[in-house]
Design an enzyme around this catalytic site. Structure first.
Site, mmCIF file in Angstrom:
data_model
loop_
_atom_site.group_PDB
_atom_site.id
_atom_site.type_symbol
_atom_site.label_atom_id
_atom_site.label_comp_id
_atom_site.label_asym_id
_atom_site.label_seq_id
_atom_site.Cartn_x
_atom_site.Cartn_y
_atom_site.Cartn_z
ATOM 1 N N ASP A 1 0.810 -1.215 0.000
ATOM 2 C CA ASP A 1 0.000 0.000 0.000
ATOM 3 C C ASP A 1 0.849 1.273 0.000
ATOM 4 O O ASP A 1 2.059 1.227 0.214
ATOM 5 C CB ASP A 1 -0.914 0.009 1.221
ATOM 6 C CG ASP A 1 -2.121 -0.907 1.059
ATOM 7 O OD1 ASP A 1 -2.411 -1.318 -0.077
ATOM 8 O OD2 ASP A 1 -2.776 -1.202 2.075
ATOM 9 N N MET B 1 -8.221 8.816 10.068
ATOM 10 C CA MET B 1 -8.882 9.260 8.837
ATOM 11 C C MET B 1 -9.984 10.277 9.124
ATOM 12 O O MET B 1 -11.074 10.225 8.548
ATOM 13 C CB MET B 1 -9.449 8.047 8.079
ATOM 14 C CG MET B 1 -8.387 7.045 7.667
ATOM 15 S SD MET B 1 -9.043 5.516 6.959
ATOM 16 C CE MET B 1 -9.642 4.684 8.448
ATOM 17 N N LYS C 1 -3.410 3.643 -2.715
ATOM 18 C CA LYS C 1 -4.156 4.819 -3.157
ATOM 19 C C LYS C 1 -3.335 6.055 -2.838
ATOM 20 O O LYS C 1 -2.810 6.202 -1.734
ATOM 21 C CB LYS C 1 -5.505 4.884 -2.436
ATOM 22 C CG LYS C 1 -6.341 6.110 -2.792
ATOM 23 C CD LYS C 1 -7.693 6.082 -2.097
ATOM 24 C CE LYS C 1 -7.547 6.332 -0.613
ATOM 25 N NZ LYS C 1 -8.848 6.504 0.065
#
Length: 254
Positions: free
Chosen positions: A36, A170, A57
């Site tokens: 990742d 987040m 991402k």
């Protein structure tokens, strides 16, 4: 027919020295590594013999959608290969590792899990912020700030009513909403820390209160990836700094 193996590996919070020995051994034995964006690529040096595929991402752009990652895992495993899925933090803490493990299992692939050090506790710890402390906090919540529907988790409002330490991952895009919930509970003066890129060379930290942290975040240009810590335990960091200053002054005077 041997269908290979999937090992989900937690890379830890960022500092490459915070991966486990078991995680390193898994990388050394890998045929394929799917990694990742938040994984330090220096860790890939432990898997130089493996095929290395970036599936993370960056700034909203996906190298692979989750369904494609699932298929890639099974495809490589069906070739009889050992697939290591390398994910930041701990893959079972908002990391979708459980979903990938389930998908692989349903297709007859052997699965294993190597836990990682979760950023939710290690990033504050590296800044001398404990998530629990006798007399200050008896428990802690770890909450995702943004749900899969891109909304603020309802658990935040519940956590704001408690005396626990609240750790939010987040959540920077919802910082105003989060602080509003705590203000509504009369907690304007509760300390808050925001740590961006924790345990890495890029680390930045902002300290304030529920009432002031938004301005601090703007001043210091704090953004994702970051962790928000709300609670009296945040004061421990400054207390240790003050003690160390006094200690060193004494040493110099002697």
């Amino acid at each position: 027919m041997y269908r290979g193996k999937l090992t989900i590996v937690g890379a830890g919070p960022g500092d490459i020295e915070l991966i486990t020995l078991k995680g390193i051994k898994a990388l050394q034995n890998a045929d394929v590594v799917l990694y990742d964006a938040l994984v330090d690529q220096d860790l890939l040096d432990y898997a130089l013999q493996a095929e290395q595929i970036f599936v993370g991402k960056r700034k909203g752009c996906y190298a692979y959608q989750q369904e494609q990652i699932n298929e890639l895992i099974v495809q490589r495993a069906f070739q009889g290969l050992h697939v290591v899925r390398l994910k930041g933090g701990d893959p079972f803490v908002f990391g979708r590792g459980a979903e990938e493990m389930e998908y692989a299992s349903e297709h007859g692939v052997e699965v294993a899990m190597v836990p990682g050090i979760s950023s939710s506790v290690s990033v504050p710890a590296m800044q001398h912020i404990p998530v629990t402390k006798r007399g200050a906090s008896e428990s802690f919540w770890v909450i995702t700030g943004t749900t899969k529907e891109h909304k603020l988790s309802k658990d935040v409002s519940l956590a704001a009513k408690s005396s626990a330490t609240v750790v939010i991952l987040m959540g920077m895009s919802k910082l105003h909403e989060i602080m509003k919930l705590f203000q509504n509970e009369g907690k304007q003066d509760v300390p808050v820390a925001i740590i961006q890129d924790g345990t890495t060379e890029r680390e930045k930290i902002g300290i304030g209160t529920v009432a002031s942290i938004e301005n601090k975040a703007k001043e210091q240009q704090l953004t994702n990836p970051a962790i928000i810590i709300i609670g009296e335990v945040v004061r421990h960091r400054q207390k240790i700094r003050d003690i160390q200053k006094r200690y060193h002054k004494v040493e110099v005077a002697q």
